[in-house]
Design a protein around this motif. Structure first.
Motif, PDB file in Angstrom:
ATOM      1  N   PRO A  25      -4.541   2.217  -7.643  1.00  0.00           N
ATOM      2  CA  PRO A  25      -4.883   3.480  -6.979  1.00  0.00           C
ATOM      3  C   PRO A  25      -5.417   3.253  -5.565  1.00  0.00           C
ATOM      4  CG  PRO A  25      -5.590   3.545  -9.260  1.00  0.00           C
ATOM      5  CD  PRO A  25      -5.115   2.149  -9.005  1.00  0.00           C
ATOM      6  N   PHE A  26      -6.177   2.183  -5.360  1.00  0.00           N
ATOM      7  CA  PHE A  26      -6.666   1.867  -4.019  1.00  0.00           C
ATOM      8  C   PHE A  26      -5.498   1.568  -3.077  1.00  0.00           C
ATOM      9  CE2 PHE A  26      -7.988  -1.097  -0.729  1.00  0.00           C
ATOM     10  CZ  PHE A  26      -9.125  -0.485  -0.218  1.00  0.00           C
ATOM     11  N   ASP A  27      -4.529   0.770  -3.531  1.00  0.00           N
ATOM     12  CA  ASP A  27      -3.366   0.437  -2.711  1.00  0.00           C
ATOM     13  C   ASP A  27      -2.615   1.697  -2.290  1.00  0.00           C
ATOM     14  OD1 ASP A  27      -3.898  -2.294  -3.012  1.00  0.00           O
ATOM     15  OD2 ASP A  27      -2.635  -2.442  -4.812  1.00  0.00           O
ATOM     16  N   LEU A  28      -2.444   2.611  -3.232  1.00  0.00           N
ATOM     17  CA  LEU A  28      -1.728   3.854  -2.934  1.00  0.00           C
ATOM     18  C   LEU A  28      -2.490   4.688  -1.912  1.00  0.00           C
ATOM     19  CD1 LEU A  28      -0.568   4.743  -6.547  1.00  0.00           C
ATOM     20  CD2 LEU A  28       0.921   4.105  -4.634  1.00  0.00           C
ATOM     21  N   LYS A  29      -3.824   4.739  -2.034  1.00  0.00           N
ATOM     22  CA  LYS A  29      -4.624   5.476  -1.072  1.00  0.00           C
ATOM     23  C   LYS A  29      -4.524   4.843   0.326  1.00  0.00           C
ATOM     24  CE  LYS A  29      -6.629   8.946  -3.241  1.00  0.00           C
ATOM     25  NZ  LYS A  29      -6.445  10.355  -2.785  1.00  0.00           N
ATOM     26  N   MET A  30      -4.506   3.523   0.391  1.00  0.00           N
ATOM     27  CA  MET A  30      -4.366   2.853   1.675  1.00  0.00           C
ATOM     28  C   MET A  30      -3.004   3.151   2.305  1.00  0.00           C
ATOM     29  SD  MET A  30      -7.108   1.284   2.633  1.00  0.00           S
ATOM     30  CE  MET A  30      -7.840   2.826   2.036  1.00  0.00           C
ATOM     31  N   GLN A  31      -1.963   3.177   1.492  1.00  0.00           N
ATOM     32  CA  GLN A  31      -0.636   3.513   1.993  1.00  0.00           C
ATOM     33  C   GLN A  31      -0.624   4.942   2.536  1.00  0.00           C
ATOM     34  OE1 GLN A  31       2.800   4.196  -0.741  1.00  0.00           O
ATOM     35  NE2 GLN A  31       3.674   2.370   0.249  1.00  0.00           N
ATOM     36  N   GLN A  32      -1.230   5.868   1.808  1.00  0.00           N
ATOM     37  CA  GLN A  32      -1.282   7.255   2.270  1.00  0.00           C
ATOM     38  C   GLN A  32      -2.077   7.384   3.566  1.00  0.00           C
ATOM     39  OE1 GLN A  32      -2.893   9.363  -1.132  1.00  0.00           O
ATOM     40  NE2 GLN A  32      -1.220   8.642  -2.446  1.00  0.00           N
ATOM     41  N   ALA A  33      -3.173   6.617   3.671  1.00  0.00           N
ATOM     42  CA  ALA A  33      -3.971   6.654   4.890  1.00  0.00           C
ATOM     43  C   ALA A  33      -3.201   6.088   6.079  1.00  0.00           C
ATOM     44  CB  ALA A  33      -5.270   5.882   4.679  1.00  0.00           C
ATOM     45  N   LEU A  88      -0.267   7.217  11.168  1.00  0.00           N
ATOM     46  CA  LEU A  88       0.954   7.291  11.964  1.00  0.00           C
ATOM     47  C   LEU A  88       1.256   8.737  12.344  1.00  0.00           C
ATOM     48  CD1 LEU A  88       3.564   6.058  13.164  1.00  0.00           C
ATOM     49  CD2 LEU A  88       4.586   6.255  10.883  1.00  0.00           C
ATOM     50  N   ARG A  89       1.070   9.640  11.423  1.00  0.00           N
ATOM     51  CA  ARG A  89       1.362  11.057  11.679  1.00  0.00           C
ATOM     52  C   ARG A  89       0.443  11.640  12.760  1.00  0.00           C
ATOM     53  NH1 ARG A  89      -0.407  13.958   6.782  1.00  0.00           N
ATOM     54  NH2 ARG A  89      -2.403  13.816   7.886  1.00  0.00           N
ATOM     55  N   ASP A  90      -0.835  11.244  12.742  1.00  0.00           N
ATOM     56  CA  ASP A  90      -1.852  11.939  13.536  1.00  0.00           C
ATOM     57  C   ASP A  90      -2.272  11.225  14.812  1.00  0.00           C
ATOM     58  OD1 ASP A  90      -1.878  13.792  11.474  1.00  0.00           O
ATOM     59  OD2 ASP A  90      -3.553  12.826  10.442  1.00  0.00           O
ATOM     60  N   ASN A  91      -1.871   9.970  14.998  1.00  0.00           N
ATOM     61  CA  ASN A  91      -2.376   9.187  16.113  1.00  0.00           C
ATOM     62  C   ASN A  91      -1.258   8.880  17.111  1.00  0.00           C
ATOM     63  OD1 ASN A  91      -3.033   6.356  17.415  1.00  0.00           O
ATOM     64  ND2 ASN A  91      -4.989   7.258  16.798  1.00  0.00           N
ATOM     65  N   ALA A 137       3.389   2.874  19.344  1.00  0.00           N
ATOM     66  CA  ALA A 137       3.672   1.508  18.902  1.00  0.00           C
ATOM     67  C   ALA A 137       4.858   1.486  17.941  1.00  0.00           C
ATOM     68  CB  ALA A 137       2.436   0.912  18.229  1.00  0.00           C
ATOM     69  N   PHE A 138       4.899   2.463  17.027  1.00  0.00           N
ATOM     70  CA  PHE A 138       6.023   2.565  16.104  1.00  0.00           C
ATOM     71  C   PHE A 138       7.327   2.790  16.873  1.00  0.00           C
ATOM     72  CE2 PHE A 138       8.906   5.379  13.762  1.00  0.00           C
ATOM     73  CZ  PHE A 138       9.144   4.637  12.613  1.00  0.00           C
ATOM     74  N   ALA A 139       7.311   3.734  17.817  1.00  0.00           N
ATOM     75  CA  ALA A 139       8.518   4.052  18.581  1.00  0.00           C
ATOM     76  C   ALA A 139       8.997   2.871  19.404  1.00  0.00           C
ATOM     77  CB  ALA A 139       8.256   5.255  19.474  1.00  0.00           C
ATOM     78  N   GLU A 140       8.051   2.140  20.018  1.00  0.00           N
ATOM     79  CA  GLU A 140       8.435   0.976  20.835  1.00  0.00           C
ATOM     80  C   GLU A 140       9.130  -0.078  19.988  1.00  0.00           C
ATOM     81  OE1 GLU A 140       4.748  -0.204  22.549  1.00  0.00           O
ATOM     82  OE2 GLU A 140       4.868   1.235  24.208  1.00  0.00           O
TER      83      GLU A 140
END
Length: 389
Positions: A357-365, A370-373, A379-382
């Motif tokens: 469950p911790f791993d899944l929460k980290m993935q969601q975070a 990526l969505r909000d920053n 960096a993703f686009a580059e």
């Protein structure tokens, strides 16, 4: 027979290198194990970075790419029933072009034939000799007849299972590998794409990707277990599962139909070092493999082609070996960055066995970041549009 460069492998990286060399007045013979029709029958990814597009232009084979390719200014990331857009053009000033790898290969074969440049198909028993000396040569058989080509250099563009990497002694090369605990089940269908951009989807059922080849040819993928086979998946079962993994409004628009190709690809990260041994250079999949997440395979091979071609052009024009001496160093620096991006993007989107469950929460975070920053999106686009050579 004698030539300046023997290129082993008639896939896109070998053909692109051969075409660039030809236009620079450097003689090269391309050896290919299969027939032209077999090579053109392979279905591969088709997201092209700007660097590869510029190399195609330099090789004189970009007309059809620009006429028929789809310019994508961004991509879609879906999480459950939500989706957000990453705008490559706004963030980097650079798009990508969707144009099938098969079409890239076809354009390069057509140009090579038009130029009368030699390509030898259906070669077997290829052996690289004296690559660590000053006078390498390559032997092979074709239709039962033994042949030999003497050369200055050998470019190994023959893929992960080819002979080129194996020609480098084990005590010289070091290999790094990660095997992922899942594969991609992919289908090709003569249906219109569900969206005008690629959709990368993270769901609690596993990853999915909605892609395309042209306006009436779509390519779709879903994460699957390595133990599964295509016979386990009917067309109806595939479409139903895909719908479960993408946002509901997208699923409602999905046009389905009979699949014309279906395959399962395992995922692997792999790098061998060094990428040069004497007068042998490894290019593309012969030296490195990336997961298909983010479409870096062909594009990373193209950067290898760039570094090697520039080095060879410098050597034959000026007698200066600096760039070919630094080929492995330069290529690997960019390879490892592509490996990092593909590994990270795969980790972002897939469901791994035994995730807590911790791993899944980290993935969601991580997805939310990526969505909000804006900086993370940049960096993703580059990385997605391609780091500079």
């Amino acid at each position: 027979m004698r030539t300046q460069i023997v290129v082993i492998g008639g896939g896109p990286s070998g053909l692109l290198l051969g075409q660039l060399l030809h236009r620079a007045g450097i003689d090269a013979v391309v050896l290919e194990r299969k027939t032209r029709d077999y090579v053109l029958g392979r279905i591969r990814a088709g997201v092209l970075e700007t660097g590869l597009v510029k190399l195609m232009e330099e090789a004189g084979v970009a007309d059809r790419l620009h006429a028929e390719g789809f310019v994508h200014d961004g991509t879609q990331i879906a999480v459950g029933d939500q989706m957000f857009h990453v705008d490559f053009k706004a963030l980097t000033g650079t798009p990508v072009i969707v144009y099938g790898q098969t079409e890239v290969t076809r354009d390069l074969y057509d140009a090579r034939e038009a130029a009368g440049a030699p390509t030898i198909f259906e070669v077997e028993d290829v052996v690289i000799h004296d690559a660590d000396g000053d006078h390498p040569h390559v032997t092979f058989t074709r239709h039962g007849h033994a042949q030999r080509i003497d050369c200055d250099f050998v470019a190994g563009c023959d893929g992960f299972h080819g002979v080129s990497r194996q020609a480098i002694p084990l005590d010289v090369r070091r290999e790094y590998e990660k095997i992922y605990p899942f594969g991609w089940l992919g289908v090709l269908s003569e249906t219109p794409p569900v969206h005008d951009e690629l959709i990368y989807a993270n769901s609690d059922r596993g990853f999915a990707l909605c892609s395309m080849r042209n306006e009436n040819l779509s390519r779709y993928y879903i994460q699957c277990a390595l133990s599964e086979s295509t016979s386990d998946w009917s067309d109806d079962a595939f479409w139903q599962e895909l719908r479960r993994r993408i946002p509901s409004d997208v699923a409602e628009r999905l046009v389905t139909g009979p699949t014309i190709e279906k395959s399962i690809a395992p995922l692997r990260s792999f790098v061998t070092e060094p990428m040069r041994w004497g007068r042998l250079f490894l290019v593309g999949d012969a030296a490195h493999i990336v997961p298909p997440t983010g479409a870096k395979g062909l594009n990373t091979a193209a950067s290898d082609v760039h570094y090697l071609f520039e080095g060879l052009r410098q050597f034959y024009a000026d007698g200066d070996s600096e760039d070919i001496d630094r080929y492995s160093e330069k290529a690997l620096l960019r390879v490892w960055k592509a490996e990092r991006f593909s590994w990270w993007f795969s980790s972002l989107l897939h469901v791994y066995p035994h995730m807590s469950p911790f791993d899944l929460k980290m993935q969601q975070a991580e997805i939310a970041f990526l969505r909000d920053n804006d900086a993370q999106q940049r960096a993703f686009a580059e990385n997605y549009v391609g780091l500079p050579y």
